[in-house]
Design a protein around this motif. Sequence first.
Motif, PDB file in Angstrom:
ATOM      1  N   LYS A  70      10.068  12.430 -12.076  1.00 32.02           N
ATOM      2  CA  LYS A  70       9.991  12.218 -10.656  1.00 32.02           C
ATOM      3  C   LYS A  70      10.449  13.586  -9.822  1.00 32.02           C
ATOM      4  O   LYS A  70      11.666  13.939 -10.178  1.00 32.02           O
ATOM      5  CB  LYS A  70      10.107  10.969 -10.732  1.00 32.02           C
ATOM      6  CG  LYS A  70       9.979   9.943 -10.879  1.00 32.02           C
ATOM      7  CD  LYS A  70      10.018   8.858 -11.095  1.00 32.02           C
ATOM      8  CE  LYS A  70       8.946   7.692 -11.195  1.00 32.02           C
ATOM      9  NZ  LYS A  70      10.151   6.592 -10.398  1.00 32.02           N
ATOM     10  N   LYS A  71       9.554  13.842  -8.942  1.00 36.73           N
ATOM     11  CA  LYS A  71      10.367  14.907  -8.049  1.00 36.73           C
ATOM     12  C   LYS A  71      11.172  14.532  -7.202  1.00 36.73           C
ATOM     13  O   LYS A  71      11.345  13.181  -6.997  1.00 36.73           O
ATOM     14  CB  LYS A  71       8.946  15.617  -7.146  1.00 36.73           C
ATOM     15  CG  LYS A  71       8.517  16.522  -8.427  1.00 36.73           C
ATOM     16  CD  LYS A  71       6.952  17.073  -7.643  1.00 36.73           C
ATOM     17  CE  LYS A  71       6.243  18.240  -8.922  1.00 36.73           C
ATOM     18  NZ  LYS A  71       5.684  18.759  -8.350  1.00 36.73           N
ATOM     19  N   GLU A 131       0.625  -0.930  -0.203  1.00 35.01           N
ATOM     20  CA  GLU A 131       0.438   0.338  -0.304  1.00 35.01           C
ATOM     21  C   GLU A 131       0.487   1.103  -0.531  1.00 35.01           C
ATOM     22  O   GLU A 131       2.170   1.108   0.852  1.00 35.01           O
ATOM     23  CB  GLU A 131      -1.430   0.193   1.123  1.00 35.01           C
ATOM     24  CG  GLU A 131      -1.757  -0.873   1.073  1.00 35.01           C
ATOM     25  CD  GLU A 131      -2.749  -0.237   0.444  1.00 35.01           C
ATOM     26  OE1 GLU A 131      -3.311   0.426  -0.348  1.00 35.01           O
ATOM     27  OE2 GLU A 131      -3.819  -1.895   0.233  1.00 35.01           O
ATOM     28  N   GLN A 132       0.488   1.955  -0.883  1.00 32.07           N
ATOM     29  CA  GLN A 132       1.364   3.381  -0.196  1.00 32.07           C
ATOM     30  C   GLN A 132      -0.012   4.381   0.311  1.00 32.07           C
ATOM     31  O   GLN A 132      -0.956   3.982   0.240  1.00 32.07           O
ATOM     32  CB  GLN A 132       1.008   4.322  -1.916  1.00 32.07           C
ATOM     33  CG  GLN A 132       2.125   3.807  -3.577  1.00 32.07           C
ATOM     34  CD  GLN A 132       1.908   4.270  -4.016  1.00 32.07           C
ATOM     35  OE1 GLN A 132       1.373   4.434  -4.917  1.00 32.07           O
ATOM     36  NE2 GLN A 132       3.357   4.266  -4.958  1.00 32.07           N
ATOM     37  N   ASP A 185       2.557  12.599   0.013  1.00 30.95           N
ATOM     38  CA  ASP A 185       3.191  11.761   0.086  1.00 30.95           C
ATOM     39  C   ASP A 185       3.730  10.807  -0.813  1.00 30.95           C
ATOM     40  O   ASP A 185       4.396   9.920  -1.251  1.00 30.95           O
ATOM     41  CB  ASP A 185       3.946  12.273   1.297  1.00 30.95           C
ATOM     42  CG  ASP A 185       4.262  13.960   1.654  1.00 30.95           C
ATOM     43  OD1 ASP A 185       4.619  14.201   1.102  1.00 30.95           O
ATOM     44  OD2 ASP A 185       3.953  13.815   3.038  1.00 30.95           O
ATOM     45  N   PHE A 186       2.785  10.564  -0.683  1.00 32.08           N
ATOM     46  CA  PHE A 186       2.501   8.435  -1.644  1.00 32.08           C
ATOM     47  C   PHE A 186       3.456   7.810  -0.638  1.00 32.08           C
ATOM     48  O   PHE A 186       4.403   7.245  -1.327  1.00 32.08           O
ATOM     49  CB  PHE A 186       2.005   8.816  -3.124  1.00 32.08           C
ATOM     50  CG  PHE A 186       1.791   9.437  -3.608  1.00 32.08           C
ATOM     51  CD1 PHE A 186       0.301   8.738  -3.590  1.00 32.08           C
ATOM     52  CD2 PHE A 186       1.756  10.276  -4.324  1.00 32.08           C
ATOM     53  CE1 PHE A 186      -1.166   9.462  -4.090  1.00 32.08           C
ATOM     54  CE2 PHE A 186       0.296  10.940  -4.825  1.00 32.08           C
ATOM     55  CZ  PHE A 186      -1.024  10.235  -4.415  1.00 32.08           C
ATOM     56  N   SER A 187       3.757   8.079   0.688  1.00 31.90           N
ATOM     57  CA  SER A 187       4.792   7.017   1.175  1.00 31.90           C
ATOM     58  C   SER A 187       4.603   5.635   0.814  1.00 31.90           C
ATOM     59  O   SER A 187       3.533   4.299  -0.076  1.00 31.90           O
ATOM     60  CB  SER A 187       4.276   6.560   2.731  1.00 31.90           C
ATOM     61  OG  SER A 187       5.361   6.333   3.810  1.00 31.90           O
ATOM     62  N   ARG A 188       5.835   5.407   0.383  1.00 31.48           N
ATOM     63  CA  ARG A 188       6.471   4.358  -0.330  1.00 31.48           C
ATOM     64  C   ARG A 188       7.083   3.352   1.380  1.00 31.48           C
ATOM     65  O   ARG A 188       7.132   1.875   1.044  1.00 31.48           O
ATOM     66  CB  ARG A 188       6.907   3.783  -1.088  1.00 31.48           C
ATOM     67  CG  ARG A 188       6.965   4.907  -1.885  1.00 31.48           C
ATOM     68  CD  ARG A 188       7.604   5.183  -3.286  1.00 31.48           C
ATOM     69  NE  ARG A 188       8.910   5.887  -2.451  1.00 31.48           N
ATOM     70  CZ  ARG A 188       9.808   5.454  -2.855  1.00 31.48           C
ATOM     71  NH1 ARG A 188      10.868   5.121  -4.023  1.00 31.48           N
ATOM     72  NH2 ARG A 188      11.604   6.266  -2.790  1.00 31.48           N
ATOM     73  N   GLU A 189       6.679   3.348   2.272  1.00 34.37           N
ATOM     74  CA  GLU A 189       7.613   2.719   3.380  1.00 34.37           C
ATOM     75  C   GLU A 189       6.689   0.860   4.054  1.00 34.37           C
ATOM     76  O   GLU A 189       7.561   0.082   4.065  1.00 34.37           O
ATOM     77  CB  GLU A 189       6.714   3.392   4.736  1.00 34.37           C
ATOM     78  CG  GLU A 189       7.180   2.705   6.147  1.00 34.37           C
ATOM     79  CD  GLU A 189       6.665   3.674   7.819  1.00 34.37           C
ATOM     80  OE1 GLU A 189       7.273   2.969   8.309  1.00 34.37           O
ATOM     81  OE2 GLU A 189       5.994   4.112   7.329  1.00 34.37           O
TER      82      GLU A 189
END
Length: 151
Positions: free
Chosen positions: A150-151, A48-49, A54-58
């Motif tokens: 991509k930023k 899950e993002q 921010d769309f965390s990639r944790e």
Amino acid sequence: INAEYMGFLKQMDKKAITLGNWNIRGLAEPIRLLLEHLGVNYKDELYEQGPAPDFSRETWLKQKFSLALDFPNLPYLIDSPLRITESQAIMRYICHKFEPKLLGTKLEEWASIDVMSCMLYDFISCLLYTSDAADDTPCVDLGGRRIIKKK
């Protein structure tokens, strides 16, 4: 494919393959469709993002380097002991293992299938990563098409 490689594939553990990817269709969807079409038992490991902006990639980053992948990336496929990344390599592996005829039976068919595979990948990449928008989004101009940076 030589007989030794085919023997290796047939002797591999019969337990479910694991396919890992973000919880989206994206590049793993054609892989899922192929696995379903071939009736292959697989586990869909979905990451899950986090929420916007921010769309965390944790969730992925916690496991990324613990999976023993040569090139840690999504999507990945684990068919113990084999571990593969890159969507096209994964699809070819699945075909080699479960239905080699899908990859052709002679040189001309192999070439045609490779050309089509590369063309489709390029087409999908254009859809996912380009924009005609007239805004200030950082990008690279490719003669009328723009690749979004991509930023």
